[in-house]
Scaffold this active site. Structure first.
Site, PDB file in Angstrom:
ATOM      1  N   LEU A 114       0.816  -1.221   0.000  1.00  0.00           N
ATOM      2  CA  LEU A 114       0.000   0.000   0.000  1.00  0.00           C
ATOM      3  C   LEU A 114       0.846   1.265   0.000  1.00  0.00           C
ATOM      4  O   LEU A 114       1.902   1.316   0.621  1.00  0.00           O
ATOM      5  CB  LEU A 114      -0.928  -0.009   1.223  1.00  0.00           C
ATOM      6  CG  LEU A 114      -1.855  -1.217   1.319  1.00  0.00           C
ATOM      7  CD1 LEU A 114      -2.747  -1.091   2.554  1.00  0.00           C
ATOM      8  CD2 LEU A 114      -2.710  -1.383   0.068  1.00  0.00           C
ATOM      9  N   HIS A 132      -3.408   4.249  -2.390  1.00  0.00           N
ATOM     10  CA  HIS A 132      -4.399   3.416  -1.688  1.00  0.00           C
ATOM     11  C   HIS A 132      -4.961   4.167  -0.481  1.00  0.00           C
ATOM     12  O   HIS A 132      -6.167   4.125  -0.208  1.00  0.00           O
ATOM     13  CB  HIS A 132      -3.766   2.120  -1.175  1.00  0.00           C
ATOM     14  CG  HIS A 132      -3.199   1.233  -2.241  1.00  0.00           C
ATOM     15  ND1 HIS A 132      -1.851   1.072  -2.446  1.00  0.00           N
ATOM     16  CD2 HIS A 132      -3.826   0.458  -3.160  1.00  0.00           C
ATOM     17  CE1 HIS A 132      -1.656   0.228  -3.437  1.00  0.00           C
ATOM     18  NE2 HIS A 132      -2.829  -0.163  -3.901  1.00  0.00           N
ATOM     19  N   GLN A 134      -9.571  -0.716 -15.857  1.00  0.00           N
ATOM     20  CA  GLN A 134     -10.132  -1.650 -14.874  1.00  0.00           C
ATOM     21  C   GLN A 134     -11.496  -1.151 -14.380  1.00  0.00           C
ATOM     22  O   GLN A 134     -12.439  -1.921 -14.226  1.00  0.00           O
ATOM     23  CB  GLN A 134      -9.149  -1.792 -13.711  1.00  0.00           C
ATOM     24  CG  GLN A 134      -9.677  -2.568 -12.535  1.00  0.00           C
ATOM     25  CD  GLN A 134      -8.597  -2.921 -11.536  1.00  0.00           C
ATOM     26  OE1 GLN A 134      -7.905  -3.906 -11.707  1.00  0.00           O
ATOM     27  NE2 GLN A 134      -8.431  -2.137 -10.491  1.00  0.00           N
TER      28      GLN A 134
HETATM   29  O1  PAF Z   1      -6.256  -2.774  -8.822  1.00  0.00           O
HETATM   30  C1  PAF Z   1      -5.877  -3.743  -8.146  1.00  0.00           C
HETATM   31  O2  PAF Z   1      -5.040  -3.646  -7.254  1.00  0.00           O
HETATM   32  C2  PAF Z   1      -6.454  -5.121  -8.451  1.00  0.00           C
HETATM   33  O3  PAF Z   1      -6.642  -5.301  -9.807  1.00  0.00           O
HETATM   34  C3  PAF Z   1      -7.724  -5.422  -7.665  1.00  0.00           C
HETATM   35  C4  PAF Z   1      -8.863  -4.495  -8.065  1.00  0.00           C
HETATM   36  C5  PAF Z   1      -7.461  -5.308  -6.188  1.00  0.00           C
HETATM   37  C6  PAF Z   1      -8.190  -6.846  -7.955  1.00  0.00           C
HETATM   38  O4  PAF Z   1      -7.221  -7.777  -7.593  1.00  0.00           O
END
Ligand code: PAF
Length: 272
Positions: free
Chosen positions: A21, A25, A141
């Site tokens: 992290l 994050h 994503q």
């Molecule tokens: O973005 C990330 O860190 C990953 O793709 C996730 C969303 C935690 C899924 O493993």
């Protein structure tokens, strides 16, 4: 999983992560803490989204430090399940949301978004959050996950959060820890060139701008652009001209350094 909290009518925010992290994050967690009664942060390096075994093995794992950071910023629960807990059986489900999952990363990392959908859908089922927080560094994503949420009718809100950058402009990423100090300096050119391209775009066509970004970065020793695509911010389909959409985003992947580290970034040219 959170029956007690639910019975008390508490709202739940989920921040899915793969650990290692950093401040990026932390910004998602802070936002969730502000907007929900309970914040769950999952820390799980999901094997099914790595199409390269080496990449999976190299992925940084720092669970103790992660838990310390999470405690300090008010997360309620750090959820770090084992592979067996998440996948008691091999996950054979397949997800397909073209073009969001077929373009760009989808082309270069076959199976990646299928693995992301597998794990994120499992996390949604386990945690049943009201809101789930994702960083816009992984712009594609978010588009794929939005489609999955619509498709599977998960009753939750996806909350996209802005990219957090170092003062140099470099987008924060767990992978930055794999760069030497010199390579990190070199990598700052990625965001620098993307930011300049917003000015360049004012009097150049979309294709000229795209090519200028690629050529400018490739001219630097130690950087190699894998792709730079300028796409519609919702469907991720490529756009041909600045008039094609009210939401236009440039998404880039660059290999940086001696033992190349794959870095991604993106920039918004037009936003609704
Ligand atoms: O973005 C990330 O860190 C990953 O793709 C996730 C969303 C935690 C899924 O493993």
């Amino acid at each position: 999983m959170l029956g007690g909290f639910r019975a008390e009518g508490k709202s739940v925010g989920l921040v899915p992560t793969m650990g290692a992290l950093h401040e990026g994050h932390a910004s998602l967690v802070r936002r969730s803490v502000n907007e929900n009664d309970v914040t769950v942060v999952s820390v799980f390096v999901n094997p099914t989204q790595f199409n390269d075994k080496n990449d999976l093995a190299k992925y940084p794992r720092t669970l103790e430090a992660d838990c310390r950071l999470l405690e300090g910023i008010g997360a309620t629960i750090a959820f770090a399940p084992s592979v067996e807990e998440v996948y008691p059986e091999p996950d054979t489900r397949s997800f397909s949301y073209p073009p969001t999952d077929t373009v760009m990363e989808g082309g270069y990392r076959p199976g990646h978004f299928n693995g992301v959908c597998q794990v994120v859908s499992k996390l949604f089922m386990m945690v049943e959050p009201d809101r789930a927080y994702f960083g816009e560094k992984d712009f594609q994503q978010i588009a794929v996950i939005r489609r999955m949420v619509e498709d599977l009718q998960f009753p939750l809100t996806i909350v996209p959060c802005p990219i957090v950058r170092e003062e140099s402009g470099l987008a924060l990423s767990s992978r930055n820890s794999l760069l030497t100090a010199d390579e990190k300096e070199l990598a700052t050119n990625i965001s620098r060139v993307l930011f300049i391209s917003r000015h360049y775009a004012k009097n150049h066509s979309l294709e000229e701008t795209r090519q200028w970004v690629i050529d400018t970065l490739n001219a630097l020793d130690g950087l190699e652009v894998q792709y730079y695509e300028i796409v519609d911010g919702r469907s991720l389909a490529s756009v041909q001209s600045w008039d094609d959409s009210d939401y236009i985003v440039g998404c880039i992947t660059v290999f940086c350094g001696q033992i190349p580290v794959r870095l991604i970034d993106n920039i918004k040219y037009q936003e609704p």
